[in-house]
Design a protein around this motif. Structure first.
Motif, PDB file in Angstrom:
ATOM      1  N   CYS B  60       0.828  -1.207   0.000  1.00 34.67           N
ATOM      2  CA  CYS B  60       0.000   0.000   0.000  1.00 34.67           C
ATOM      3  C   CYS B  60       0.858   1.251   0.000  1.00 34.67           C
ATOM      4  O   CYS B  60       0.608   2.196  -0.742  1.00 34.67           O
ATOM      5  CB  CYS B  60      -0.927   0.007   1.204  1.00 34.67           C
ATOM      6  SG  CYS B  60      -1.815   1.564   1.423  1.00 34.67           S
ATOM      7  N   PHE B 212      -9.446   2.623  -1.155  1.00 32.26           N
ATOM      8  CA  PHE B 212      -9.615   1.300  -1.781  1.00 32.26           C
ATOM      9  C   PHE B 212      -8.834   1.223  -3.090  1.00 32.26           C
ATOM     10  O   PHE B 212      -9.255   0.543  -4.017  1.00 32.26           O
ATOM     11  CB  PHE B 212     -11.098   0.997  -2.062  1.00 32.26           C
ATOM     12  CG  PHE B 212     -11.890   0.469  -0.888  1.00 32.26           C
ATOM     13  CD1 PHE B 212     -11.318   0.312   0.359  1.00 32.26           C
ATOM     14  CD2 PHE B 212     -13.227   0.113  -1.043  1.00 32.26           C
ATOM     15  CE1 PHE B 212     -12.058  -0.175   1.430  1.00 32.26           C
ATOM     16  CE2 PHE B 212     -13.971  -0.374   0.028  1.00 32.26           C
ATOM     17  CZ  PHE B 212     -13.388  -0.514   1.263  1.00 32.26           C
ATOM     18  N   CYS B 213      -7.698   1.923  -3.188  1.00 28.14           N
ATOM     19  CA  CYS B 213      -6.930   1.981  -4.439  1.00 28.14           C
ATOM     20  C   CYS B 213      -7.861   2.291  -5.612  1.00 28.14           C
ATOM     21  O   CYS B 213      -8.007   1.486  -6.537  1.00 28.14           O
ATOM     22  CB  CYS B 213      -6.155   0.687  -4.705  1.00 28.14           C
ATOM     23  SG  CYS B 213      -4.722   0.484  -3.664  1.00 28.14           S
ATOM     24  N   THR B 223      -7.378  -4.150  -4.941  1.00 26.72           N
ATOM     25  CA  THR B 223      -6.570  -3.155  -4.237  1.00 26.72           C
ATOM     26  C   THR B 223      -5.155  -3.704  -4.061  1.00 26.72           C
ATOM     27  O   THR B 223      -4.948  -4.917  -4.121  1.00 26.72           O
ATOM     28  CB  THR B 223      -7.150  -2.856  -2.847  1.00 26.72           C
ATOM     29  OG1 THR B 223      -7.055  -4.047  -2.072  1.00 26.72           O
ATOM     30  CG2 THR B 223      -8.596  -2.405  -2.918  1.00 26.72           C
TER      31      THR B 223
END
Lengths: 156, 278
Positions: B60, B212-213, B223
């Motif tokens: 992330c 959530f990308c 994601t």
């Protein structure tokens, strides 16, 4: 009514007009309430597209497979086939152009993320092969003995 | 005109002028719901499957340009160790960016300070006195597990209501986004989020959160965190699609959400929550 009563009112009306005029220029044209109404949807519509256009760097193993088929094949049947290539090799981005070389993490700490033994009764962690990092060849890199693509102990 | 009449008329005029035209438009909630019947992003996290490897946090941070070594993260993983005597220990060193590679756990006595801190991944072994960490013998552990955390993309997002400039909003598919060009960095939303998900981006100097990308899910990808998870502990899905495996799991499994009592209607569902998880 006398003039002195109206004069402040004109000043206020003038101020309101100025504020509305400034607002006309500052607020982008696509500012709108969207579908959720004022409370949740008041925004610049173009921003949704701006986020959609954000650059993707995590390309997933299907992208790796385009060039590195033999490495991908090596992993088949191994428990580590579950792990995305980029988890250890670093995110691909526009590889091979940018970056030309990925930043592979060969550290002991990378393996310990899963393989430090933590006997947690209500977590799947207890089911993974685990070691005590203080006892099991401390200081050595795991990859010196174990093949990360095929970590099975029988094949060592 | 009498003074009394003047005041009366002024009040009526001001009241009339302050009603925006849109307030007279009646919105039918069914209309809003029908506008996007086909897409509503939700997330499913399985606390049994999560092993605390932290690959999700690592992926992330790089994917979304969150400064890697800064103590901020869009997502994090919490470790809960509950002893047989009922003590609850929670930690999330560096937001679990490097996983949980030691059995030692934070053992501080101030749960409030810990809650504020761990929500932003600020519990860092190097910054806390050594005595604050202790190893708990295996035989004393009653329950221990990992809980992945990320933005709940609430149906009634408290963070959006408090934004004074319309810089944060809920997209039609339910994801709460931040307009970086419009955010003034006042920080109301960071205070408003009951889940501690929002933080101040050290580079862009605006509020920042998990989305959530959005760039990935709108292209049909998962994601970054769900892609990185080797165990399927994190899954993204569309609750309006009855054939989506995530929808099926949410409908059939025993699931929970965080801080239900706040009325924010969080859309991240958890398998295997218990009352100790906040």
């Amino acid at each position: 009514m006398k003039n002195h009563v109206w004069r402040p009112l004109f000043v206020v009306l003038g101020l309101v007009a100025v504020i509305l005029l400034v607002r006309l220029f500052i607020v982008p044209d696509d500012f709108s309430v969207g579908e959720r109404g004022y409370m949740y949807g008041y925004h610049r519509l173009g921003n949704e597209q701006e986020w959609k256009d954000f650059k993707t760097k995590f390309r997933t193993s299907t992208y790796c497979n385009d060039c590195h088929e033999e490495k991908m094949a090596e992993r088949v049947g191994s428990p580590h086939a579950l792990i995305e290539c980029e988890n250890c090799h670093g995110l691909a981005g526009d590889h091979p152009d940018n970056p030309e070389k990925l930043t592979l993490d060969r550290s002991r700490e990378l393996c310990l993320r899963c393989h430090t033994r933590l006997a947690y009764p209500s977590s799947q962690r207890k089911d993974l092969a685990g070691i005590d990092p203080q006892e099991h060849n401390p200081g050595d890199a795991c990859v010196d003995c174990h093949n990360p693509h095929r970590p099975n102990l029988e094949e060592m | 005109m009498k003074r009394r009449d003047f005041l009366k008329n002024t009040m009526i005029a001001v009241a009339g002028a302050s009603i925006p035209l849109s307030a007279l438009e009646m919105i039918d909630p069914r209309e809003l719901f029908a506008a996007h019947p086909e897409l509503r992003w939700v997330f499913l996290a399985d606390t049994y499957k999560c092993v605390g490897c932290g690959f999700c946090v690592k992926a992330c941070k790089v994917e979304n340009d969150t400064p890697y070594d800064a103590n901020v993260s869009r997502t994090w993983v919490e470790r809960y160790v509950i002893t047989k005597s009922g003590e609850v220990h929670i930690d999330s060193p560096k937001a679990a960016r490097d996983g949980f590679i030691a059995a030692d756990i934070y053992k501080g006595q101030n749960p409030l300070a810990l809650e504020v801190d761990f929500a932003h991944g600020r519990v860092d072994k190097t910054s806390v006195p050594k005595g604050e960490f202790a190893s708990i013998p295996e035989e004393d552990i009653a329950q221990a597990f990992f809980v992945p955390k990320l933005c709940n993309q609430c149906e009634n997002p408290a963070c959006v209501q408090v934004c004074p400039v319309g810089a944060t909003y809920q997209a039609p598919d339910g994801v709460v986004l931040i307009d970086r060009t419009w955010c003034i960095g006042c920080g109301y939303c960071i205070m408003g989020c009951p889940y501690g998900v929002r933080f101040f981006h050290p580079v862009y100097k605006v509020a920042e959160k998990c989305n959530f990308c959005y760039h990935r899910i709108s292209k049909g990808l998962k994601t970054a965190c769900a892609t990185a998870c080797p165990f399927g502990a994190r899954q993204i899905g569309n609750i309006r699609d009855p054939n989506d495996p995530v929808t099926k799991a949410i409908m059939s499994e025993r699931i929970g959400v965080l801080k239900d009592e706040y009325g924010t209607k969080p859309q991240v569902f958890y398998i295997g929550l218990n009352k100790e998880v906040r």
